[in-house]
Design an enzyme around this catalytic site. Structure first.
Site, PDB file in Angstrom:
ATOM      1  N   SER A  80       0.876  -1.297  -0.187  1.00  0.00           N
ATOM      2  CA  SER A  80      -0.641   0.178  -0.061  1.00  0.00           C
ATOM      3  C   SER A  80       0.890   0.931   0.069  1.00  0.00           C
ATOM      4  O   SER A  80       2.079   1.327   0.723  1.00  0.00           O
ATOM      5  CB  SER A  80      -0.682  -0.128   1.304  1.00  0.00           C
ATOM      6  OG  SER A  80      -1.366   0.967   1.539  1.00  0.00           O
ATOM      7  N   ASP A  84      -7.487   3.446  -2.961  1.00  0.00           N
ATOM      8  CA  ASP A  84      -7.643   3.756  -1.158  1.00  0.00           C
ATOM      9  C   ASP A  84      -8.749   4.776  -0.546  1.00  0.00           C
ATOM     10  O   ASP A  84      -7.545   5.477  -0.832  1.00  0.00           O
ATOM     11  CB  ASP A  84      -7.038   2.844  -0.403  1.00  0.00           C
ATOM     12  CG  ASP A  84      -7.799   3.347   1.233  1.00  0.00           C
ATOM     13  OD1 ASP A  84      -8.664   3.285   1.617  1.00  0.00           O
ATOM     14  OD2 ASP A  84      -6.996   2.720   2.308  1.00  0.00           O
ATOM     15  N   ASP A 112     -14.000  -1.030   4.656  1.00  0.00           N
ATOM     16  CA  ASP A 112     -13.225  -1.329   5.692  1.00  0.00           C
ATOM     17  C   ASP A 112     -13.430  -0.092   6.725  1.00  0.00           C
ATOM     18  O   ASP A 112     -14.556  -1.001   7.115  1.00  0.00           O
ATOM     19  CB  ASP A 112     -11.389  -0.631   5.342  1.00  0.00           C
ATOM     20  CG  ASP A 112     -10.450  -0.486   5.836  1.00  0.00           C
ATOM     21  OD1 ASP A 112     -10.916  -1.219   6.643  1.00  0.00           O
ATOM     22  OD2 ASP A 112      -9.425   0.204   5.903  1.00  0.00           O
TER      23      ASP A 112
END
Ligand code: NPG
Length: 373
Positions: free
Chosen positions: A133, A187, A237
């Site tokens: 990430s 994200d 999430d």
């Protein structure tokens, strides 16, 4: 099992590279390491909270207070990993703290009985496919340089942090740089609003594996609208705090992928329940990360060895995070990390490194009788 002593250390572990999301910037990983000493030996767990309540409500100072005043006192008497959640059940919230206490006690129990965490949870694989990430950088060129470096290291899935103004152009440029075969996902950490649904839906032209949590935690409605407007799977999430919430989100059409983080959902056993709920609904899951130390990453690898962890997890090799960790290193082999096989989390805690990274330490003695919160 009886707990004699609980130690909570605030560790400050320098990160090799700063990590910026739409919500925060970390140059050092500051979090809590829990150690429990029981009549059957010690156990450890990462307590993944930060200095400020941004990702969730909990933060380091609130957690230290909660451990001292309500959580550790509720653990008096005979406990086992499987009973921790019930013992702490009357305390609202504090899921990261509950998760760490449950995990540390489970770790002590499993180390004593010789069973690995993966075996205990029902894991079915010995290696876990992982990704990396990448935080928000100053320039797109800098980002592309990082992506290329991680691909050269052997990662086969890249996750990019995005926010309004830092999204479509860089996704297009990264996709052009890496070609169509590398898995790419983004994200938003809740940085978008309902006005952005059409904008986000356009990202499908970049062949994304998923679009993760673009809208704030409580805004399921915008996730439902986006899921209906795009062919890119929407992943939740921050919005998923329990198996019940996962089921509600799936049934409402808000997501077709779930990111599972034990700290966010109150523990590894609730994490397994989410895994099971998602498996029954044919919703694939993957394990998220909170820049954990080797202790937390070993435990996350055990979780991600369960069968419905079908997508690459945010559990990277040691080099992606730290020059020095508090356990042995994790190295990538063919885009995957091995699931530890030793008792408990299967890693050895380097007590000297723990000492060196400690910036504050609290010691608690559970009471003889449980406190009734
Ligand atoms: O590899 O552990 C890792 C980082 C994965 O992106 C990652 N974590 O929003 O999921 C997230 C983000 C995060 C990190 C959130 C730290 C909160 C704290």
């Amino acid at each position: 099992m009886l707990i004699h002593h609980v130690e909570a250390r605030v560790l400050d572990m320098p990160l090799r590279l700063p990590f910026r999301t739409s919500q925060s910037l970390e140059v050092s990983r500051r979090a809590i390491l829990i150690r429990v000493d029981t009549d059957r030996g010690p156990g450890w767990a990462d307590l993944a909270v930060e200095d400020h309540p941004i990702f969730g409500h909990e933060f380091i100072e609130s957690t230290r207070l909660a451990l001292r005043t309500v959580l550790v006192p509720a653990l008096a008497g005979e406990v086992s990993g499987a009973r921790v959640a019930a013992a702490l059940g009357r305390v609202a919230g504090h899921r990261a703290a509950k998760s760490a206490l449950e995990m540390a006690i489970l770790d002590a129990q499993l180390r004593a009985s010789g069973l690995s965490l993966s075996e205990y949870l029902g894991g079915t694989r010995d290696r876990v496919r992982v990704g990396v990430s990448i935080g928000i950088t100053e320039t797109v060129d800098e980002l592309i340089g990082l992506v290329e470096g991680y691909l050269a290291d052997g990662y086969s899935r890249i996750k990019l942090k995005v926010q309004p103004g830092w999204d479509e152009i860089l996704i297009g440029r990264v996709r052009a740089a890496i070609g169509d075969d590398v898995e790419l996902q983004v994200d938003g950490n809740g940085a978008y609003t309902s006005a952005d649904v059409a904008h986000l839906a356009r990202f499908e032209r970049y062949g994304l594996t998923m679009l993760e949590q673009p809208f704030p935690t409580a805004d399921l409605r915008s996730h439902i609208r986006l899921a209906a407007a795009t062919s890119v799977p929407v992943c939740l999430d921050e919005s998923i705090g329990s198996a019940a919430e996962a089921l509600a989100a799936i049934e409402s059409g808000a997501c077709s992928v779930v990111n599972i983080k034990p700290a966010r959902v109150g523990g590894y056993l609730e994490a397994r329940r989410i895994h099971d709920v998602c498996a029954a609904a044919s919703i694939p899951v993957w394990c998220g990360g909170m820049l954990e130390s080797g202790v937390g990453r070993a435990q996350n690898l055990a979780l991600a060895s369960l069968p419905n962890f079908l997508l690459a997890s945010d559990i990277s090799a040691t080099d992606r995070y730290f020059a020095r960790d508090i356990t042995e290193r994790f190295d990538l082999v063919d885009g995957a990390l091995p699931v530890p096989t030793g008792p408990g989390s299967g890693v050895t805690v380097d007590l000297e490194a723990v000492e060196d990274f400690t910036v504050a330490r609290d010691d608690y003695e559970p009471a003889k009788e449980p406190s009734h919160v």
